[in-house]
Design an enzyme around this catalytic site. Structure first.
Site, PDB file in Angstrom:
ATOM      1  N   LYS A  38       0.899  -1.157   0.000  1.00  0.00           N
ATOM      2  CA  LYS A  38       0.000   0.000   0.000  1.00  0.00           C
ATOM      3  C   LYS A  38       0.935   1.203   0.000  1.00  0.00           C
ATOM      4  O   LYS A  38       1.271   1.754   1.049  1.00  0.00           O
ATOM      5  CB  LYS A  38      -0.879  -0.009   1.247  1.00  0.00           C
ATOM      6  N   GLU A 114      -1.848  -1.971  -3.861  1.00  0.00           N
ATOM      7  CA  GLU A 114      -3.155  -1.330  -3.719  1.00  0.00           C
ATOM      8  C   GLU A 114      -3.037   0.192  -3.782  1.00  0.00           C
ATOM      9  O   GLU A 114      -2.234   0.799  -3.069  1.00  0.00           O
ATOM     10  CB  GLU A 114      -3.815  -1.728  -2.396  1.00  0.00           C
TER      11      GLU A 114
END
Length: 233
Positions: A38, A114
């Site tokens: 992330k 992500e």
């Protein structure tokens, strides 16, 4: 068999992290090694940790430090470029790509990167997270939040992804809130119009459980994309 994909959504709060965790759990259930990144998270606790990044860490099999999973952790839960500006930071796509490649170099069977928000979320005055996906040259998994307007949002996002030169590896119909009216009809329309295989439909879970959600997903198109190209949507 190392495969890596960029996870984006039709909007914010559509369940990108939930879907990413379910995909990772599905891969682990098949004995695959997993990793996740992330790269930018806005909305962190007093220790500088983000709930989405921690959720991803719980589903990876490769030993990764928090800073590897979430190298840029911004405190306020606002647009990343604004949060970065308030912190006196300038985010650069090239730098983020380098940080992601550190995890990609682990060559897990399935690695997910992500994004934050939707496809065109800015990270600076001149770059967006779409530029990061392009720099990494990853196939894209599109999470469609099943709510009113989702068909338009999904088709526009798909057009933008393909215009940027990337392939949509698959999409997931996720139910982030109460089930929308004509849910099945909307999913059928998306199946007909999106140029990628549907990896599954996730109902709303309470409490959320990635292992249970994984049972609703088909990850064959991700692990064996050549076979998916010849299959049905």
């Amino acid at each position: 068999m190392s495969k890596a994909y960029f996870v984006t959504g039709t909007d914010t709060e559509v369940g990108k992290t939930a879907v990413a965790c379910a995909l990772l759990a599905a891969a682990r259930a098949r004995g695959c090694s997993t990793a996740a990144v992330k790269p930018v998270a806005a909305g962190c606790d007093a220790q500088g940790r983000n709930d989405d990044a921690l959720a991803l860490m719980a589903q990876v099999s490769i030993d990764l430090d928090y800073q590897q999973v979430n190298p840029v952790a911004l405190a306020p839960p606002i647009a990343p470029h604004i949060a970065a500006a308030q912190a006196g930071r300038l985010l650069r796509c090239g730098q983020l790509a380098g940080l992601c490649r550190g995890v990609l170099s682990e060559r897990a069977d399935l690695t997910l990167v992500e994004g934050a928000g939707g496809w065109r979320v800015p990270i600076s005055p001149r770059e967006t997270l779409a530029d990061l996906a392009v720099d990494l040259n990853l196939g894209v998994i599109l999470v469609v939040g099943m709510r009113l307007g989702c068909i338009n949002h999904a088709l526009l996002t798909a057009e933008a992804i393909m215009r940027d030169g990337l392939k949509i590896a698959g999409w997931v119909a996720n139910q982030p809130g109460e089930q929308m009216a004509c849910h099945s009809e909307n999913v059928a329309t998306l199946r007909a119009l999106l140029p990628a295989p549907c990896l599954g439909e996730l109902p709303r879970f309470s409490p959320w459980n990635a292992q249970v959600a994984a049972q609703y997903l088909d990850i064959d198109p991700l692990l064996c994309p050549a076979m998916a190209d010849t299959g049905n949507r």
